[in-house]
Design a protein around this motif. Structure first.
Motif, mmCIF file in Angstrom:
data_model
loop_
_atom_site.group_PDB
_atom_site.id
_atom_site.type_symbol
_atom_site.label_atom_id
_atom_site.label_comp_id
_atom_site.label_asym_id
_atom_site.label_seq_id
_atom_site.Cartn_x
_atom_site.Cartn_y
_atom_site.Cartn_z
ATOM 1 N N THR A 78 -39.173 27.765 64.412
ATOM 2 C CA THR A 78 -38.172 27.501 63.373
ATOM 3 C C THR A 78 -37.744 26.039 63.393
ATOM 4 O OG1 THR A 78 -37.349 29.764 63.527
ATOM 5 C CG2 THR A 78 -35.901 28.155 62.506
ATOM 6 N N LEU A 79 -37.558 25.474 64.582
ATOM 7 C CA LEU A 79 -37.165 24.065 64.686
ATOM 8 C C LEU A 79 -38.244 23.149 64.116
ATOM 9 C CD1 LEU A 79 -35.556 24.039 68.261
ATOM 10 C CD2 LEU A 79 -34.375 23.762 66.072
ATOM 11 N N VAL A 80 -39.507 23.499 64.288
ATOM 12 C CA VAL A 80 -40.595 22.689 63.742
ATOM 13 C C VAL A 80 -40.711 22.884 62.231
ATOM 14 C CG1 VAL A 80 -43.109 22.396 63.743
ATOM 15 C CG2 VAL A 80 -41.879 22.601 65.904
ATOM 16 N N ALA A 81 -40.505 24.113 61.756
ATOM 17 C CA ALA A 81 -40.680 24.412 60.331
ATOM 18 C C ALA A 81 -39.554 23.832 59.472
ATOM 19 C CB ALA A 81 -40.765 25.920 60.122
ATOM 20 N N MET A 82 -38.351 23.711 60.039
ATOM 21 C CA MET A 82 -37.206 23.279 59.228
ATOM 22 C C MET A 82 -37.393 21.913 58.577
ATOM 23 S SD MET A 82 -34.028 24.802 61.454
ATOM 24 C CE MET A 82 -32.862 23.718 60.672
ATOM 25 N N PRO A 83 -37.771 20.865 59.325
ATOM 26 C CA PRO A 83 -37.968 19.577 58.639
ATOM 27 C C PRO A 83 -39.127 19.605 57.650
ATOM 28 C CG PRO A 83 -38.626 19.445 60.949
ATOM 29 C CD PRO A 83 -37.918 20.738 60.785
ATOM 30 N N LEU A 84 -40.147 20.424 57.930
ATOM 31 C CA LEU A 84 -41.273 20.525 56.998
ATOM 32 C C LEU A 84 -40.846 21.167 55.684
ATOM 33 C CD1 LEU A 84 -44.072 21.672 59.498
ATOM 34 C CD2 LEU A 84 -43.763 19.400 58.506
ATOM 35 N N GLY A 85 -39.748 21.965 55.719
ATOM 36 C CA GLY A 85 -39.244 22.594 54.506
ATOM 37 C C GLY A 85 -38.740 21.598 53.482
ATOM 38 N N LYS A 86 -38.489 20.351 53.917
ATOM 39 C CA LYS A 86 -38.088 19.319 52.957
ATOM 40 C C LYS A 86 -39.170 19.071 51.912
ATOM 41 C CE LYS A 86 -35.129 16.588 53.061
ATOM 42 N NZ LYS A 86 -33.866 16.492 52.281
ATOM 43 N N ALA A 87 -40.424 19.355 52.276
ATOM 44 C CA ALA A 87 -41.515 19.190 51.319
ATOM 45 C C ALA A 87 -41.309 20.071 50.100
ATOM 46 C CB ALA A 87 -42.853 19.511 51.979
ATOM 47 N N GLY A 88 -40.626 21.202 50.300
ATOM 48 C CA GLY A 88 -40.375 22.100 49.181
ATOM 49 C C GLY A 88 -39.561 21.456 48.082
ATOM 50 N N GLN A 89 -38.673 20.547 48.433
ATOM 51 C CA GLN A 89 -37.891 19.844 47.407
ATOM 52 C C GLN A 89 -38.810 19.022 46.505
ATOM 53 O OE1 GLN A 89 -35.062 18.013 50.294
ATOM 54 N NE2 GLN A 89 -33.493 18.725 48.885
ATOM 55 N N PHE A 90 -39.783 18.337 47.115
ATOM 56 C CA PHE A 90 -40.715 17.511 46.325
ATOM 57 C C PHE A 90 -41.530 18.378 45.366
ATOM 58 C CE2 PHE A 90 -45.056 15.878 45.900
ATOM 59 C CZ PHE A 90 -44.810 14.667 45.270
ATOM 60 N N PHE A 91 -42.090 19.476 45.885
ATOM 61 C CA PHE A 91 -42.942 20.314 45.030
ATOM 62 C C PHE A 91 -42.119 21.062 43.984
ATOM 63 C CE2 PHE A 91 -45.484 20.186 49.072
ATOM 64 C CZ PHE A 91 -46.453 19.331 48.577
ATOM 65 N N ASP A 92 -40.906 21.475 44.343
ATOM 66 C CA ASP A 92 -40.035 22.137 43.366
ATOM 67 C C ASP A 92 -39.667 21.172 42.243
ATOM 68 O OD1 ASP A 92 -38.212 23.697 42.011
ATOM 69 O OD2 ASP A 92 -37.225 24.429 43.811
ATOM 70 N N ARG A 93 -39.374 19.923 42.616
ATOM 71 C CA ARG A 93 -39.044 18.912 41.607
ATOM 72 C C ARG A 93 -40.247 18.648 40.691
ATOM 73 N NH1 ARG A 93 -37.366 15.473 44.926
ATOM 74 N NH2 ARG A 93 -35.207 16.174 44.955
ATOM 75 N N ALA A 94 -41.445 18.622 41.294
ATOM 76 C CA ALA A 94 -42.657 18.409 40.488
ATOM 77 C C ALA A 94 -42.867 19.566 39.516
ATOM 78 C CB ALA A 94 -43.861 18.263 41.417
ATOM 79 N N ALA A 95 -42.631 20.812 39.981
ATOM 80 C CA ALA A 95 -42.795 21.977 39.099
ATOM 81 C C ALA A 95 -41.831 21.900 37.916
ATOM 82 C CB ALA A 95 -42.567 23.267 39.899
ATOM 83 N N ARG A 96 -40.601 21.490 38.175
ATOM 84 C CA ARG A 96 -39.631 21.384 37.082
ATOM 85 C C ARG A 96 -40.006 20.262 36.118
ATOM 86 N NH1 ARG A 96 -33.825 23.160 39.558
ATOM 87 N NH2 ARG A 96 -34.605 24.516 41.199
ATOM 88 N N HIS A 97 -40.578 19.183 36.645
ATOM 89 C CA HIS A 97 -41.037 18.091 35.772
ATOM 90 C C HIS A 97 -42.156 18.582 34.855
ATOM 91 C CE1 HIS A 97 -42.082 14.059 34.501
ATOM 92 N NE2 HIS A 97 -43.343 14.291 34.867
ATOM 93 N N TRP A 98 -43.117 19.305 35.433
ATOM 94 C CA TRP A 98 -44.212 19.833 34.613
ATOM 95 C C TRP A 98 -43.682 20.820 33.583
ATOM 96 C CZ3 TRP A 98 -47.290 21.067 39.657
ATOM 97 C CH2 TRP A 98 -47.810 19.884 40.171
ATOM 98 N N ASN A 99 -42.711 21.627 33.978
ATOM 99 C CA ASN A 99 -42.160 22.605 33.040
ATOM 100 C C ASN A 99 -41.365 21.927 31.922
ATOM 101 O OD1 ASN A 99 -43.320 24.630 34.469
ATOM 102 N ND2 ASN A 99 -41.453 25.403 35.403
ATOM 103 N N GLY A 100 -40.794 20.744 32.224
ATOM 104 C CA GLY A 100 -40.121 19.984 31.173
ATOM 105 C C GLY A 100 -41.095 19.570 30.080
ATOM 106 N N ARG A 101 -42.310 19.198 30.496
ATOM 107 C CA ARG A 101 -43.340 18.858 29.510
ATOM 108 C C ARG A 101 -43.754 20.102 28.721
ATOM 109 N NH1 ARG A 101 -47.611 14.760 32.552
ATOM 110 N NH2 ARG A 101 -46.115 13.064 32.951
#
Length: 230
Positions: free
Chosen positions: A103-126
């Motif tokens: 869990t301690l190792v996975a937590m900082p890697l979860g920040k990547a989810g913000q980048f991909f979630d933001r990208a998905a919303r950008h694509w959906n805006g188009r």
């Protein structure tokens, strides 16, 4: 673990990722549900329950509502459970508190989810503009396809985040465990207390309620009892 197990983990990651914001909203995406479900399907529900109990409270005050994009606690829970089950039976990890370390190792890697979630919303805006043009032209088929593509973008974001967490965990854990595995194992009792303590404090810091001390005690006590039971 076999490739089938990893595919099961990926399937849960996608379904729970969609439940997080795009569709369903059955709360399967909550770590306390997603992690035990992953563990159960992979043959170790207790490991998933421990991961879920550790993660659940930490980001409960930062829900993905509206334009808010917090770290992906859903994929952290699913990914940490997969890593826990994989590494728990391996030497030298068998002597370490695998759910805590993963869990301690996975937590900082979860920040990547913000980048991909933001990208998905950008694509959906188009897609929104494309759907509006199709609607104006009376092309309802294109509107429906745009809607499904939008769901697909969120599914892809969840899947890629899962890959980053699980793949990053496989790379980092063998490298880091020899250095911080023993200190974490020695402090595991206090760290398990720290997770619900910090999580409960974060929740109370983000909401305005009366009798906050009672709510703090009840939340911390419930998380502590759950960790003790598993």
């Amino acid at each position: 673990m076999s490739w089938t197990d990893y595919l099961i983990g990926a399937l849960i990651a996608v379904v729970a990722g969609l439940d997080r914001t795009a569709v369903f909203q059955f709360m399967v995406s909550r770590p306390i549900v997603a992690a035990p479900l992953t563990g159960w399907l992979l043959g170790d529900a207790a490991a998933g329950l421990q991961v879920g109990a550790l993660v659940e409270l930490l980001w409960l005050g930062r829900l993905p509502v509206g334009a808010a994009i917090p770290p992906d606690d859903t994929q952290v829970a699913v990914g940490a459970t997969v890593l826990t089950i994989f590494f728990a039976g391996l030497t030298p990890f068998s002597a370490l508190p695998a759910p805590l370390i993963c869990t301690l190792v996975a937590m900082p890697l979860g920040k990547a989810g913000q980048f991909f979630d933001r990208a998905a919303r950008h694509w959906n805006g188009r897609l929104l503009h494309r759907a509006q043009q199709a609607l104006a032209a009376g092309n309802l088929g294109e509107v429906e396809r745009s809607h499904l593509r939008g769901i697909g973008h969120f599914a892809l974001a969840a899947f890629v985040t899962y890959l980053v967490i699980v793949g990053g965990g496989f790379l980092l854990l063998p490298l880091l465990a020899p250095y911080f595995g023993s200190p974490v194992a020695e402090a595991s009792t206090w760290l398990k207390l720290a997770f619900p303590l910090v999580g409960t404090a974060v929740i109370l810091g983000t909401i305005n309620v009366s009798r906050s001390l009672t709510l703090f005690g009840a939340s911390f006590g419930s998380a502590l009892l759950l960790l003790w039971l598993v």
